[in-house]
Design a protein around this motif. Structure first.
Motif: not given
Length: 285
Positions: A7, A9, A32-33, A37, A100, A132, A136, A139, A280, A284
């Motif tokens: 995903p 973000k 925020q994911t 995707c 990601s 980053d 991920f 998530g 949003t 995971r």
């Protein structure tokens, strides 16, 4: 065939607290994911093979390839994998797509190779790939600090519709470095914007879109000429507030009502711009 989603973000807050002795900047941010995707497909193979729906991303420097090699080395494994990346997240857009994808590669290969590694075991590999990437592995909603390697999961953000506009601004080499270089010390904060939102989420309070903050808003116009025109287009579509996504140039707005979000989406589609409407996401499992 094994499938793992990757995903994008947005940053609900992004503060720079200062410069670290190692040359990196100390950040405090709320990640925020969102349900925009990429998808990675994994199959067993005797060597590492990588393909992508975007041929220009099929090169040895792609973070998916780098993540695969680093995990291979860290685990002391010789088996390979056939990895195919179905790309949907815009590239170099401030949405963390490459990071990601790298995290999804670690997750997918961990399963494909039967490593059984925990998130903590994957962590050092993720940190070595980029600031980053560690986020991920989780998530959802999370507090991200340090240079991006300190991640604290948070209660899920109440569901929001996220309308994104990717302006037709070409890829800018060294974009993030230019943004950091343009920041004045007077733009640095003490993390108060992020702390305020985090405290509210932990207390179970409603999310207030007016608390969204991104320090790069102060310098975005210098790096992305013409960005204000697209802000105005989003405002015409009904966006009450328009924010810069991460390091940009993507812009986004948050809406709680689906009908209103869809109306804005269709208006912008009619203007011929690249636009996405997604929700949003939670962390995971």
């Amino acid at each position: 065939m094994l499938l793992v989603t990757a995903p994008a973000k947005i940053n609900l807050t992004l503060e720079v607290l200062g410069k670290r002795p190692d040359g990196y900047h100390q950040v405090k941010s709320l990640f925020q994911t969102i349900a925009l995707c990429d998808t990675l497909f994994f199959e067993p193979s005797g060597e590492l093979e990588f393909s992508c729906t975007r041929r220009d991303l099929e090169h040895p420097g792609n973070l998916v390839v780098e993540a695969s090699r680093r995990l291979q080395e860290a685990a002391g494994r010789e088996q390979g994998a056939r990895i195919h990346l179905e790309k949907r997240i815009p590239v170099a857009a401030g949405l963390g797509g490459g990071s990601s994808d790298a995290a999804a590669a670690l997750i997918g290969l961990n399963r494909l190779w039967g490593l059984g590694w925990s998130r903590d075991q994957l962590w050092p590999v993720a940190c070595a790939l980029g600031s980053d990437v560690p986020f991920f592995l989780y998530g959802g909603t999370a507090l991200v600090e340090g240079r991006g390697d300190e991640v604290t999961p948070l209660p899920a953000l109440p569901r929001q519709w996220v309308l994104l506009l990717r302006p037709p601004i070409g890829e800018i080499m060294g974009k993030t470095a230019q943004l950091y270089a343009a920041l004045k010390e007077t733009y640095f904060t003490e993390g108060q914007h992020t702390s305020q939102v985090v405290a509210r989420l932990r207390a179970g309070g409603a999310f207030d879109p007016s608390t969204v903050f991104n320090v790069f808003e102060r310098v975005a116009a210098e790096v992305f000429p013409g960005l204000d025109y697209f802000r105005q287009q989003m405002a015409k579509a009904g966006a009450q507030r328009v924010y810069l996504a991460g390091s940009g140039p993507t812009l986004f707005t948050l809406m709680s009502q689906r009908a209103r979000a869809q109306k804005a989406y269709h208006y912008l589609r009619g203007q011929g711009v690249e636009v996405y409407l997604v929700e949003t996401m939670e962390a995971r499992s």
